[in-house]
Motif scaffolding. Structure first.
Motif, PDB file in Angstrom:
ATOM      1  N   LEU A  27       0.830  -1.214   0.000  1.00 61.63           N
ATOM      2  CA  LEU A  27       0.000   0.000   0.000  1.00 61.63           C
ATOM      3  C   LEU A  27       0.862   1.261   0.000  1.00 61.63           C
ATOM      4  O   LEU A  27       0.565   2.223  -0.709  1.00 61.63           O
ATOM      5  CB  LEU A  27      -0.922   0.010   1.224  1.00 61.63           C
ATOM      6  CG  LEU A  27      -2.070  -0.988   1.187  1.00 61.63           C
ATOM      7  CD1 LEU A  27      -2.750  -1.061   2.550  1.00 61.63           C
ATOM      8  CD2 LEU A  27      -3.084  -0.592   0.110  1.00 61.63           C
ATOM      9  N   HIS A  28       1.905   1.225   0.785  1.00 58.00           N
ATOM     10  CA  HIS A  28       2.757   2.406   0.925  1.00 58.00           C
ATOM     11  C   HIS A  28       3.417   2.750  -0.418  1.00 58.00           C
ATOM     12  O   HIS A  28       3.449   3.906  -0.829  1.00 58.00           O
ATOM     13  CB  HIS A  28       3.813   2.138   2.005  1.00 58.00           C
ATOM     14  CG  HIS A  28       4.493   3.366   2.522  1.00 58.00           C
ATOM     15  ND1 HIS A  28       5.341   3.351   3.590  1.00 58.00           N
ATOM     16  CD2 HIS A  28       4.444   4.665   2.121  1.00 58.00           C
ATOM     17  CE1 HIS A  28       5.791   4.575   3.834  1.00 58.00           C
ATOM     18  NE2 HIS A  28       5.269   5.383   2.933  1.00 58.00           N
ATOM     19  N   TYR A  29       3.924   1.715  -1.096  1.00 55.75           N
ATOM     20  CA  TYR A  29       4.615   1.946  -2.360  1.00 55.75           C
ATOM     21  C   TYR A  29       3.639   2.171  -3.522  1.00 55.75           C
ATOM     22  O   TYR A  29       3.752   3.137  -4.271  1.00 55.75           O
ATOM     23  CB  TYR A  29       5.549   0.768  -2.683  1.00 55.75           C
ATOM     24  CG  TYR A  29       6.317   0.961  -3.974  1.00 55.75           C
ATOM     25  CD1 TYR A  29       7.403   1.840  -4.025  1.00 55.75           C
ATOM     26  CD2 TYR A  29       5.952   0.293  -5.135  1.00 55.75           C
ATOM     27  CE1 TYR A  29       8.105   2.048  -5.203  1.00 55.75           C
ATOM     28  CE2 TYR A  29       6.653   0.482  -6.319  1.00 55.75           C
ATOM     29  CZ  TYR A  29       7.724   1.364  -6.350  1.00 55.75           C
ATOM     30  OH  TYR A  29       8.412   1.568  -7.521  1.00 55.75           O
ATOM     31  N   ASN A  74      11.194  12.076  -0.991  1.00 54.09           N
ATOM     32  CA  ASN A  74      11.400  11.481   0.336  1.00 54.09           C
ATOM     33  C   ASN A  74      11.166   9.966   0.316  1.00 54.09           C
ATOM     34  O   ASN A  74      11.886   9.210   0.973  1.00 54.09           O
ATOM     35  CB  ASN A  74      10.459  12.120   1.359  1.00 54.09           C
ATOM     36  CG  ASN A  74      10.775  13.584   1.613  1.00 54.09           C
ATOM     37  OD1 ASN A  74      11.714  14.139   1.041  1.00 54.09           O
ATOM     38  ND2 ASN A  74       9.974  14.229   2.437  1.00 54.09           N
ATOM     39  N   HIS A  75      10.155   9.526  -0.430  1.00 59.94           N
ATOM     40  CA  HIS A  75       9.883   8.085  -0.470  1.00 59.94           C
ATOM     41  C   HIS A  75      10.943   7.321  -1.263  1.00 59.94           C
ATOM     42  O   HIS A  75      11.322   6.220  -0.869  1.00 59.94           O
ATOM     43  CB  HIS A  75       8.485   7.813  -1.029  1.00 59.94           C
ATOM     44  CG  HIS A  75       7.404   8.064  -0.024  1.00 59.94           C
ATOM     45  ND1 HIS A  75       6.855   9.295   0.169  1.00 59.94           N
ATOM     46  CD2 HIS A  75       6.809   7.242   0.877  1.00 59.94           C
ATOM     47  CE1 HIS A  75       5.946   9.224   1.146  1.00 59.94           C
ATOM     48  NE2 HIS A  75       5.904   7.991   1.586  1.00 59.94           N
ATOM     49  N   ASP A  76      11.415   7.903  -2.373  1.00 64.11           N
ATOM     50  CA  ASP A  76      12.521   7.263  -3.100  1.00 64.11           C
ATOM     51  C   ASP A  76      13.688   7.025  -2.134  1.00 64.11           C
ATOM     52  O   ASP A  76      14.338   5.973  -2.139  1.00 64.11           O
ATOM     53  CB  ASP A  76      13.014   8.156  -4.248  1.00 64.11           C
ATOM     54  CG  ASP A  76      12.072   8.174  -5.451  1.00 64.11           C
ATOM     55  OD1 ASP A  76      11.140   7.352  -5.503  1.00 64.11           O
ATOM     56  OD2 ASP A  76      12.276   9.028  -6.337  1.00 64.11           O
ATOM     57  N   ILE A 157      13.384   8.558   8.081  1.00 65.82           N
ATOM     58  CA  ILE A 157      12.336   7.650   8.558  1.00 65.82           C
ATOM     59  C   ILE A 157      10.987   8.320   8.314  1.00 65.82           C
ATOM     60  O   ILE A 157      10.745   9.434   8.789  1.00 65.82           O
ATOM     61  CB  ILE A 157      12.471   7.334  10.061  1.00 65.82           C
ATOM     62  CG1 ILE A 157      13.835   6.715  10.371  1.00 65.82           C
ATOM     63  CG2 ILE A 157      11.365   6.372  10.497  1.00 65.82           C
ATOM     64  CD1 ILE A 157      14.023   6.377  11.849  1.00 65.82           C
ATOM     65  N   ASP A 158      10.147   7.643   7.565  1.00 62.84           N
ATOM     66  CA  ASP A 158       8.788   8.116   7.303  1.00 62.84           C
ATOM     67  C   ASP A 158       7.959   7.898   8.567  1.00 62.84           C
ATOM     68  O   ASP A 158       7.846   6.776   9.049  1.00 62.84           O
ATOM     69  CB  ASP A 158       8.208   7.296   6.136  1.00 62.84           C
ATOM     70  CG  ASP A 158       6.861   7.825   5.646  1.00 62.84           C
ATOM     71  OD1 ASP A 158       6.198   8.584   6.381  1.00 62.84           O
ATOM     72  OD2 ASP A 158       6.486   7.450   4.518  1.00 62.84           O
ATOM     73  N   VAL A 159       7.387   8.977   9.113  1.00 60.68           N
ATOM     74  CA  VAL A 159       6.538   8.797  10.287  1.00 60.68           C
ATOM     75  C   VAL A 159       5.076   9.160  10.006  1.00 60.68           C
ATOM     76  O   VAL A 159       4.311   9.414  10.937  1.00 60.68           O
ATOM     77  CB  VAL A 159       7.077   9.527  11.543  1.00 60.68           C
ATOM     78  CG1 VAL A 159       8.443   8.961  11.916  1.00 60.68           C
ATOM     79  CG2 VAL A 159       7.149  11.022  11.372  1.00 60.68           C
ATOM     80  N   GLU A 161       1.364   8.075   9.282  1.00 52.79           N
ATOM     81  CA  GLU A 161       0.694   6.869   9.799  1.00 52.79           C
ATOM     82  C   GLU A 161       0.678   5.722   8.792  1.00 52.79           C
ATOM     83  O   GLU A 161       0.723   4.553   9.167  1.00 52.79           O
ATOM     84  CB  GLU A 161      -0.739   7.204  10.240  1.00 52.79           C
ATOM     85  CG  GLU A 161      -0.778   7.929  11.576  1.00 52.79           C
ATOM     86  CD  GLU A 161      -2.186   8.096  12.114  1.00 52.79           C
ATOM     87  OE1 GLU A 161      -3.153   7.876  11.356  1.00 52.79           O
ATOM     88  OE2 GLU A 161      -2.313   8.447  13.307  1.00 52.79           O
ATOM     89  N   HIS A 162       0.610   6.053   7.487  1.00 55.27           N
ATOM     90  CA  HIS A 162       0.528   4.977   6.488  1.00 55.27           C
ATOM     91  C   HIS A 162       1.783   4.093   6.502  1.00 55.27           C
ATOM     92  O   HIS A 162       1.777   3.005   5.952  1.00 55.27           O
ATOM     93  CB  HIS A 162       0.232   5.523   5.077  1.00 55.27           C
ATOM     94  CG  HIS A 162       1.287   6.436   4.514  1.00 55.27           C
ATOM     95  ND1 HIS A 162       1.012   7.661   3.943  1.00 55.27           N
ATOM     96  CD2 HIS A 162       2.630   6.298   4.405  1.00 55.27           C
ATOM     97  CE1 HIS A 162       2.122   8.221   3.525  1.00 55.27           C
ATOM     98  NE2 HIS A 162       3.122   7.413   3.781  1.00 55.27           N
ATOM     99  N   ALA A 163       2.858   4.576   7.117  1.00 56.90           N
ATOM    100  CA  ALA A 163       4.101   3.804   7.150  1.00 56.90           C
ATOM    101  C   ALA A 163       4.049   2.658   8.159  1.00 56.90           C
ATOM    102  O   ALA A 163       4.828   1.710   8.064  1.00 56.90           O
ATOM    103  CB  ALA A 163       5.286   4.722   7.473  1.00 56.90           C
TER     104      ALA A 163
END
Ligand code: MN3
Length: 209
Positions: A27-29, A74-76, A157-159, A161-163
């Protein structure tokens, strides 16, 4: 061919289990990360000003364009900083740099954990190198990125909630601890540090100096 695309995931979707579940990564990706790229492409179709390199948008764009570019960048970066069997203690020059900068490796881990667990709302916790070659921990809100503030990102670090919500619900600290103890790719941090200093981390100074 769309202008913006998420970087490929550097591991299988179940590779981070049991710390981050396959469903979370899926889901996150596929939804969140890819969604930022798709929205960015829709804006870019209508506004040629958005057809700029991602780094450039992250540094200079405003409003929704910046929010989306920041989140894509940021996600990459986030995925590349995770690896199965990571975490723990780095070795060699990187460990020496972190120990010197934070007064011990445990203090570095603790500062990163506190910035991530204690961050109010959605955002990111970072290890960065500042303009005076000092290693620091910082946090940003929403899609914001250290590049915009003259800082070189070394780790994120992704904080949002979806992480972590599917895995640990509201216990963000458990997710943060799992990332720090089991998933950080310190080789990725070292690569970024070497790139940021242009040479070795011998130039890196502690925040007190
Ligand atoms: Mn995210």
């Amino acid at each position: 061919m769309p202008f913006f695309e998420p970087a490929p995931l550097p591991f299988a979707k179940d590779a981070l289990e049991p710390w981050i579940g396959a469903r979370t990564v899926e889901l996150h990706y596929e939804k969140h990360h890819r969604g930022y790229a798709e929205k960015l492409n829709r804006i870019a179709l209508a506004d040629p000003a958005a057809n700029r390199p991602l780094d450039d948008l992250v540094r200079h764009a405003e409003g929704e364009l910046f929010d989306l570019a920041g989140q894509l960048w940021n996600h990459d970066f986030y995925w590349r900083g995770l690896r199965p069997g990571g975490g723990g203690k780095p070795v060699g020059a990187l460990l020496a740099c972190l120990e010197a900068a934070f007064g011990g490796f445990a203090s570095c881990q603790r500062q990163l954990a506190e910035a991530a667990s204690g961050h109010f709302g959605s955002g990111w916790a970072w290890l960065v190198l500042d303009e005076r070659d000092r290693l620091r921990v910082t946090a940003t809100h929403d899609g914001d990125n250290p590049l915009r503030h003259g800082l070189a990102p070394l780790y994120a670090i992704d904080v949002w909630e979806h992480a972590y919500y599917l895995d640990v619900q509201d216990e963000r600290a458990r997710y943060v601890e799992a990332v720090i103890d089991h998933l950080i790719d310190w080789d990725f941090v070292l690569e970024n540090l070497v790139r940021a200093t242009g040479a070795r981390c011998g130039r890196v100074r502690s925040a007190g100096r």
